[in-house]
Write an enzyme that holds these catalytic residues in place. Structure first.
Site, PDB file in Angstrom:
ATOM      1  N   GLU A 286      41.945  45.935  37.435  1.00 48.29           N
ATOM      2  CA  GLU A 286      41.338  45.434  38.672  1.00 48.29           C
ATOM      3  C   GLU A 286      41.068  46.566  39.658  1.00 48.29           C
ATOM      4  O   GLU A 286      40.013  46.612  40.294  1.00 48.29           O
ATOM      5  CB  GLU A 286      42.243  44.395  39.355  1.00 48.29           C
ATOM      6  CG  GLU A 286      42.536  43.185  38.508  1.00 48.29           C
ATOM      7  CD  GLU A 286      43.830  43.290  37.712  1.00 48.29           C
ATOM      8  OE1 GLU A 286      44.478  42.256  37.520  1.00 48.29           O
ATOM      9  OE2 GLU A 286      44.190  44.402  37.277  1.00 48.29           O
TER      10      GLU A 286
ATOM     11  N   CYS B 225      48.451  41.077  39.192  1.00 52.57           N
ATOM     12  CA  CYS B 225      49.801  41.314  39.710  1.00 52.57           C
ATOM     13  C   CYS B 225      49.740  41.273  41.245  1.00 52.57           C
ATOM     14  O   CYS B 225      48.651  41.253  41.829  1.00 52.57           O
ATOM     15  CB  CYS B 225      50.317  42.665  39.220  1.00 52.57           C
ATOM     16  SG  CYS B 225      49.512  44.071  40.018  1.00 52.57           S
TER      17      CYS B 225
END
Length: 148
Positions: free
Chosen positions: A59, A87
């Site tokens: 990401e 996360c």
């Protein structure tokens, strides 16, 4: 009218291709693409081992590439397709880039952002999950089985 299911599956398959690239490098196989107005503008996959950088998640790589592509730090008109639930670090980063939407494949019951606090995201960020979940889960599971 756009067929959202087919569109989601198409872009998640692109994210899965990125995950495979990570796995080929012996990285945890997570992949991401960022889409703006129906086009992929950024790609990323885990590079934590390669770069010796614990923050080099798929990401984060994709956020940087997308910001460079559009010439600005805000991605409020963009959708992140990622194979694994982000996360907490990546979820918080999505807040700072004001990401429009997150679509993830499979949940991460151990380290996903929802285990900590679902409000890590920007208040306007939409979230959808479960797109190609079995395939996204399989690539991670297979990777860790080989490691053991």
């Amino acid at each position: 009218m756009i067929d959202l299911v087919k569109t989601d599956e198409h872009f998640m398959r692109e994210a899965l291709q990125e995950a495979k690239k990570a796995g080929e490098r012996d990285e945890v196989p997570v992949g991401a693409v960022i889409v703006s107005h129906g086009r992929i503008i950024a790609r990323g996959h885990n590079l934590a081992e390669t770069l010796n950088d614990a923050t080099a998640h798929a990401e984060m790589q994709a956020f940087t590439a997308a910001a460079n592509h559009i010439g600005g730090k805000y991605l409020n008109d963009c959708t992140l397709y990622v194979t694994l639930e982000p996360c907490p670090m990546c979820a918080a980063a999505s807040l700072w880039v004001q990401l429009g939407e997150i679509v993830y494949g499979t949940s991460d019951p151990k380290r996903g952002y929802t285990t900590l606090h679902a409000n890590l995201l920007h208040p306007k960020t939409k979230v959808r999950s479960g797109i190609l979940a079995a395939e996204c889960s399989e690539i991670i599971t297979s990777f860790f089985k080989k490691k053991r």
